[in-house]
Design a protein around this motif. Sequence first.
Motif, PDB file in Angstrom:
ATOM      1  N   THR A 213       0.847  -1.194   0.000  1.00 26.73           N
ATOM      2  CA  THR A 213       0.000   0.000   0.000  1.00 26.73           C
ATOM      3  C   THR A 213       0.876   1.236   0.000  1.00 26.73           C
ATOM      4  N   ALA A 214       0.427   2.286  -0.689  1.00 23.18           N
ATOM      5  CA  ALA A 214       1.178   3.545  -0.711  1.00 23.18           C
ATOM      6  C   ALA A 214       0.798   4.390   0.505  1.00 23.18           C
ATOM      7  N   PHE A 215       1.769   5.148   1.025  1.00 22.65           N
ATOM      8  CA  PHE A 215       1.522   6.054   2.154  1.00 22.65           C
ATOM      9  C   PHE A 215       2.140   7.418   1.853  1.00 22.65           C
ATOM     10  N   TYR A 216       1.348   8.460   2.084  1.00 17.64           N
ATOM     11  CA  TYR A 216       1.849   9.838   2.008  1.00 17.64           C
ATOM     12  C   TYR A 216       1.643  10.483   3.364  1.00 17.64           C
ATOM     13  N   ALA A 217       2.572  11.365   3.737  1.00 17.66           N
ATOM     14  CA  ALA A 217       2.428  12.081   5.009  1.00 17.66           C
ATOM     15  C   ALA A 217       3.022  13.480   4.876  1.00 17.66           C
ATOM     16  N   ASP A 218       3.005  14.224   5.981  1.00 26.16           N
ATOM     17  CA  ASP A 218       3.502  15.599   5.966  1.00 26.16           C
ATOM     18  C   ASP A 218       4.984  15.659   5.554  1.00 26.16           C
ATOM     19  N   PHE A 219       5.413  16.846   5.150  1.00 26.90           N
ATOM     20  CA  PHE A 219       6.816  17.150   4.806  1.00 26.90           C
ATOM     21  C   PHE A 219       7.321  16.323   3.622  1.00 26.90           C
ATOM     22  N   ASP A 220       6.427  16.146   2.620  1.00 27.69           N
ATOM     23  CA  ASP A 220       6.806  15.467   1.381  1.00 27.69           C
ATOM     24  C   ASP A 220       7.347  14.061   1.642  1.00 27.69           C
ATOM     25  N   THR A 221       6.702  13.372   2.575  1.00 30.73           N
ATOM     26  CA  THR A 221       7.097  11.996   2.908  1.00 30.73           C
ATOM     27  C   THR A 221       6.192  11.024   2.150  1.00 30.73           C
ATOM     28  N   TYR A 222       6.808  10.062   1.450  1.00 31.55           N
ATOM     29  CA  TYR A 222       5.968   9.058   0.770  1.00 31.55           C
ATOM     30  C   TYR A 222       6.692   7.723   0.649  1.00 31.55           C
TER      31      TYR A 222
END
Length: 334
Positions: A213-222
Amino acid sequence: MNICVVGAGVVGLTTGLELQREMRNANVTILSDRFEQDTCSDVAAGLFRPGTSFSGPTEEITRKWISDAYSHWDELRRTEHSARAGVCQMSGYIFSSRDPAIVRNHYIEKVLPVYRAATEQELTICPGEWKYGSFFTTILAECRLFQPWATERFLDNGGQIVTVALNNLQELRGKYDVVVNCTGLGAKRLCNDHKLVPIRGQVIKVRASWVKTAFYADFDTYVIPGFEGVTLGGCRNFDSYNTDVSRHDSAAIRERCESLLPSLKGAPVLRESVGLRPHRDPVRVELELLPTANGSVRVVHNYGHGGYGVTTAPGTAKHAVKLVKEALQTNSKL
């Protein structure tokens, strides 16, 4: 009819294939000095998720590019070519502890088959104080597979590929009926386009086959799984021409991604890559008559996609081919 596409990244290749599909009697040639793993496209993880700031000349045109591109990738996903072309369906989460707007996307909420708010339980999937989240199902197009597949398909369709470094587009006058400029950041020099700015990105590819699964988070984290490893990112260095891997960026990327998904700790590194995203606001898809000493060259520009070239290439290619047809019809009436 002789048409040439300058540039062999994902935008150039999709434009070449679209020209062949729509203009079956035309001879289509791709000219470039960089191919496949030497292109910026090769660095991209390739998840279909245009940024909310992505912009064509109008909102209506931008939305059409995005929906056309999604339809194209989704159709390819349903064919027998999907695995070789590196195209598959993928779901992901985007989390933020800062702002609910970060987890929304007005461009794709009605385009993707699923885009919904994350549940309270889903907000606890990853460590962190996540206040806002979305879950979505989209398409992945991995360029390390897609570009060789598209190149092979283009050649099988009768296309030609020529290795050449151009100094300007005017030197193509008299050789082709229309030139389609898909040179990405190269257009800064070729077209003297000061609106084009590199946005440097760095990623780490690791072996972590358990991540699905893909995950994105704050501060351009992926964290984006693919066919050949998992992409960890990222960074956005505005107006940076540095193509060297930075150990400081690597350390920051690993720290943020491993905080988001602790199972990544110790995952072996396959490679680290840097790409310069060709950012332009708006993305340039338009016809221009370039004057030369012996007449003009008809050029259809298709560049400036920033970090969303893989996502939107099929949509802008469709628009560019429409402009090619219009340019040729205008000529036939003269």
